[in-house]
Design a protein around this motif. Structure first.
Motif, PDB file in Angstrom:
ATOM      1  N   GLY A 101       0.820  -1.214   0.000  1.00 48.87           N
ATOM      2  CA  GLY A 101       0.000   0.000   0.000  1.00 48.87           C
ATOM      3  C   GLY A 101       0.850   1.260   0.000  1.00 48.87           C
ATOM      4  N   ALA A 102       2.017   1.187   0.637  1.00 49.22           N
ATOM      5  CA  ALA A 102       2.870   2.383   0.762  1.00 49.22           C
ATOM      6  C   ALA A 102       3.250   2.953  -0.597  1.00 49.22           C
ATOM      7  N   SER A 103       3.444   2.078  -1.583  1.00 47.48           N
ATOM      8  CA  SER A 103       3.875   2.602  -2.881  1.00 47.48           C
ATOM      9  C   SER A 103       2.760   3.426  -3.539  1.00 47.48           C
ATOM     10  N   SER A 104       1.503   3.013  -3.353  1.00 46.13           N
ATOM     11  CA  SER A 104       0.393   3.819  -3.873  1.00 46.13           C
ATOM     12  C   SER A 104       0.315   5.166  -3.173  1.00 46.13           C
ATOM     13  N   ILE A 105       0.552   5.136  -1.866  1.00 42.99           N
ATOM     14  CA  ILE A 105       0.495   6.382  -1.090  1.00 42.99           C
ATOM     15  C   ILE A 105       1.607   7.323  -1.536  1.00 42.99           C
ATOM     16  N   LEU A 106       2.810   6.778  -1.709  1.00 43.82           N
ATOM     17  CA  LEU A 106       3.948   7.614  -2.109  1.00 43.82           C
ATOM     18  C   LEU A 106       3.716   8.218  -3.490  1.00 43.82           C
ATOM     19  N   GLN A 107       3.097   7.439  -4.364  1.00 46.35           N
ATOM     20  CA  GLN A 107       2.774   7.934  -5.709  1.00 46.35           C
ATOM     21  C   GLN A 107       1.855   9.153  -5.601  1.00 46.35           C
ATOM     22  N   GLU A 108       0.839   9.031  -4.749  1.00 49.12           N
ATOM     23  CA  GLU A 108      -0.115  10.133  -4.579  1.00 49.12           C
ATOM     24  C   GLU A 108       0.571  11.345  -3.943  1.00 49.12           C
ATOM     25  N   LEU A 109       1.502  11.089  -3.038  1.00 50.94           N
ATOM     26  CA  LEU A 109       2.196  12.197  -2.361  1.00 50.94           C
ATOM     27  C   LEU A 109       3.202  12.890  -3.278  1.00 50.94           C
ATOM     28  N   SER A 110       3.543  12.235  -4.388  1.00 47.88           N
ATOM     29  CA  SER A 110       4.513  12.856  -5.288  1.00 47.88           C
ATOM     30  C   SER A 110       3.869  13.274  -6.605  1.00 47.88           C
ATOM     31  N   ALA A 111       2.531  13.300  -6.648  1.00 48.71           N
ATOM     32  CA  ALA A 111       1.826  13.739  -7.857  1.00 48.71           C
ATOM     33  C   ALA A 111       2.193  15.188  -8.142  1.00 48.71           C
ATOM     34  N   PRO A 112       2.211  15.592  -9.429  1.00 47.63           N
ATOM     35  CA  PRO A 112       2.607  16.970  -9.758  1.00 47.63           C
ATOM     36  C   PRO A 112       1.748  17.988  -9.017  1.00 47.63           C
ATOM     37  N   SER A 113       2.348  19.094  -8.668  1.00 50.85           N
ATOM     38  CA  SER A 113       1.675  20.023  -7.765  1.00 50.85           C
ATOM     39  C   SER A 113       0.547  20.808  -8.433  1.00 50.85           C
ATOM     40  N   ASP A 114       0.429  20.757  -9.781  1.00 48.49           N
ATOM     41  CA  ASP A 114      -0.713  21.442 -10.402  1.00 48.49           C
ATOM     42  C   ASP A 114      -2.005  20.648 -10.187  1.00 48.49           C
ATOM     43  N   HIS A 115      -1.861  19.421  -9.701  1.00 44.31           N
ATOM     44  CA  HIS A 115      -3.036  18.636  -9.308  1.00 44.31           C
ATOM     45  C   HIS A 115      -2.821  18.250  -7.852  1.00 44.31           C
ATOM     46  N   PRO A 116      -3.153  19.169  -6.942  1.00 44.63           N
ATOM     47  CA  PRO A 116      -2.755  18.960  -5.546  1.00 44.63           C
ATOM     48  C   PRO A 116      -3.468  17.778  -4.900  1.00 44.63           C
ATOM     49  N   SER A 117      -2.724  16.728  -4.703  1.00 41.54           N
ATOM     50  CA  SER A 117      -3.274  15.543  -4.067  1.00 41.54           C
ATOM     51  C   SER A 117      -2.940  15.590  -2.580  1.00 41.54           C
ATOM     52  N   ARG A 118      -3.762  14.929  -1.797  1.00 43.37           N
ATOM     53  CA  ARG A 118      -3.531  14.904  -0.353  1.00 43.37           C
ATOM     54  C   ARG A 118      -4.033  13.568   0.172  1.00 43.37           C
ATOM     55  N   VAL A 119      -3.219  12.924   0.978  1.00 39.87           N
ATOM     56  CA  VAL A 119      -3.554  11.584   1.458  1.00 39.87           C
ATOM     57  C   VAL A 119      -3.879  11.627   2.949  1.00 39.87           C
ATOM     58  N   ALA A 120      -4.948  10.970   3.337  1.00 38.94           N
ATOM     59  CA  ALA A 120      -5.286  10.816   4.752  1.00 38.94           C
ATOM     60  C   ALA A 120      -5.120   9.347   5.136  1.00 38.94           C
ATOM     61  N   ILE A 121      -4.450   9.104   6.262  1.00 40.18           N
ATOM     62  CA  ILE A 121      -4.428   7.748   6.828  1.00 40.18           C
ATOM     63  C   ILE A 121      -5.135   7.804   8.171  1.00 40.18           C
ATOM     64  N   LEU A 122      -6.199   7.022   8.296  1.00 38.49           N
ATOM     65  CA  LEU A 122      -7.022   7.046   9.504  1.00 38.49           C
ATOM     66  C   LEU A 122      -6.637   5.915  10.458  1.00 38.49           C
ATOM     67  N   PHE A 123      -6.552   6.261  11.737  1.00 35.62           N
ATOM     68  CA  PHE A 123      -6.321   5.267  12.786  1.00 35.62           C
ATOM     69  C   PHE A 123      -7.477   5.342  13.776  1.00 35.62           C
ATOM     70  N   GLY A 124      -8.076   4.207  14.082  1.00 35.65           N
ATOM     71  CA  GLY A 124      -9.246   4.184  14.960  1.00 35.65           C
ATOM     72  C   GLY A 124      -8.881   4.208  16.434  1.00 35.65           C
ATOM     73  N   SER A 125      -9.884   4.104  17.263  1.00 34.38           N
ATOM     74  CA  SER A 125      -9.663   4.174  18.709  1.00 34.38           C
ATOM     75  C   SER A 125      -8.944   2.915  19.195  1.00 34.38           C
ATOM     76  N   GLU A 126      -8.322   3.034  20.373  1.00 35.17           N
ATOM     77  CA  GLU A 126      -7.542   1.946  20.946  1.00 35.17           C
ATOM     78  C   GLU A 126      -8.381   0.683  21.111  1.00 35.17           C
ATOM     79  N   LYS A 127      -9.636   0.853  21.438  1.00 29.49           N
ATOM     80  CA  LYS A 127     -10.447  -0.298  21.821  1.00 29.49           C
ATOM     81  C   LYS A 127     -11.095  -0.987  20.621  1.00 29.49           C
ATOM     82  N   VAL A 128     -11.687  -0.217  19.733  1.00 25.72           N
ATOM     83  CA  VAL A 128     -12.483  -0.843  18.672  1.00 25.72           C
ATOM     84  C   VAL A 128     -12.000  -0.524  17.257  1.00 25.72           C
ATOM     85  N   GLY A 129     -10.950   0.289  17.135  1.00 25.12           N
ATOM     86  CA  GLY A 129     -10.490   0.619  15.784  1.00 25.12           C
ATOM     87  C   GLY A 129     -11.475   1.525  15.070  1.00 25.12           C
ATOM     88  N   LEU A 130     -11.472   1.468  13.748  1.00 24.18           N
ATOM     89  CA  LEU A 130     -12.378   2.310  12.962  1.00 24.18           C
ATOM     90  C   LEU A 130     -13.737   1.630  12.825  1.00 24.18           C
TER      91      LEU A 130
END
Lengths: 248, 248
Positions: A101-130
């Motif tokens: 998965g990291a390679s897809s994320i890195l690709q999105e993070l290095s997309a040309p800046s005229d198409h501003p991409s932004r990646v969110a990684i969500l982490f859930g709560s300690e007890k039940v996750g997302l």
């Protein structure tokens, strides 16, 4: 520290986190690996206040933004990824192990800046996750491969491992200045003194002397000595040799 | 979870750890990645007792062994590695970044069993790391590449990242059963109903109708619909179409 990617395009989003130590640990890992954007969705209020006011709280923590819903927190993101401790494929979502998965994320993070991409990684709560509602905002899910006996990671450690993987490829290698090697002359000088010392110590029997000498010559070469280390050894054996001869 | 390597040949050694949460976190990461041998050198006594008696303490923690000196703790190990937050080469030791050093460690962990090798990875105290005396027992040093602004990682997170890297290559890929795709017939049926709906909604002007129809056909194919999703869309548009026609 990411190289060609823009680390500011990555948002770490902690959803419903309860433990201030985990919020602090996530922020610290972000500092370690050069990321800055921390967002919190409905953190347990006290937890966030405690983490933010902790001694040595980082700018990541003091600049963290709080949102009421996952939808608000990911609104400006072009790729939204949920993390899960469940390793088997969940039918509702595509699932990638971290290193893939990291390679897809890195690709999105290095997309040309005229198409501003932004990646969110969500982490859930300690007890039940997302929750399923949280996951419904995600394009796909990310999983750190863990053993079946204890699949669930500590939140701060999971954030650290994910960010390590993202920064892993970009890490500059350690500038290994090859350790200098002693010259053949230096090693042979050491060999000579060692052999003299062994003779003075009556290490050798008369038979098989030649083959023993050869063994010792090879032994010293296997040690791959630096000039300094060869010199140290030489000094030690010279002293021993001197002492041995003084006794006779 | 390591595959061909023997995880029991790896010892994680925590030297002079003070915080029980860090001992617990190290043990948890070991459970996560399938490692078992935890050793502690002069842990702060209270810290170890607290960590061991914590609710949910793992067998890794209850089986952990305590040693008085680093020499005792590494006595049965054939490769001893120290961890350091200092990224530049230290003159006394060879230094490897984690991803490079990991391959040497994995090689030692998979050595044939008639030559029983055992690897120790040492982690120093939260405040000062490993001392020069501790480091003098090490063959080489391991460094997790971190940013210059905040190079020092939390102890529990550093252990987790190191073990992740060791387990990383052995992780089985997620069994991705390729998401089923709708057949061309199913997608074309959807296309037809969508076009009818758009006509009924007076979406089209008379000019450029053909090119718009082609655009919509391509649009639907880019969505890479599964049979289920295609069927859901079909149901939605049929309902809308029915409602549009009922109004006329």
């Amino acid at each position: 520290m990411p190289g060609l990617i823009d680390p500011d395009r990555l948002c770490i989003i902690l959803v419903s986190t309860r433990n201030p130590l985990n919020i602090g640990a996530a922020a610290r890992a972000m500092c370690n690996f050069g990321f800055r954007n921390l967002r919190l969705v409905q953190p347990y209020d006290l937890a966030f206040r405690e983490a933010r006011s902790a001694v040595g709280a980082s700018s990541v923590l003091t600049d963290a933004k709080v949102f009421a819903t996952v939808a608000d927190a990911v609104a400006d993101c072009t790729l939204v990824i949920g993390t899960t401790a469940i390793g088997h494929r969940q039918m509702q979502h595509a699932l990638h192990i971290l290193k893939d998965g990291a390679s897809s994320i890195l690709q999105e993070l290095s997309a040309p800046s005229d198409h501003p991409s932004r990646v969110a990684i969500l982490f859930g709560s300690e007890k039940v996750g997302l929750s399923n509602e949280d996951l419904s905002h995600c394009h796909w899910l990310l999983h750190i491969p863990t053993g079946d006996k204890q699949p669930s990671m500590n939140l701060g450690q999971a954030v650290a491992v994910c960010l390590y993987e993202l920064a892993r490829e970009a890490a500059p290698p350690v500038p290994v200045t090859a350790r200098p090697r002693a010259s053949a002359e230096e090693v042979e000088r050491l060999t000579t003194v060692l052999l003299e010392t062994l003779r003075a110590g009556e290490y050798f029997t008369t038979q098989s002397l030649d083959s023993k000498v050869e063994n010792i010559r090879r032994l010293l070469r296997r040690m791959q000595l630096s000039p300094d280390d060869a010199s140290t050894w030489l000094g030690m054996f010279r002293q021993i040799l001197w002492k041995l001869r003084a006794k006779n």
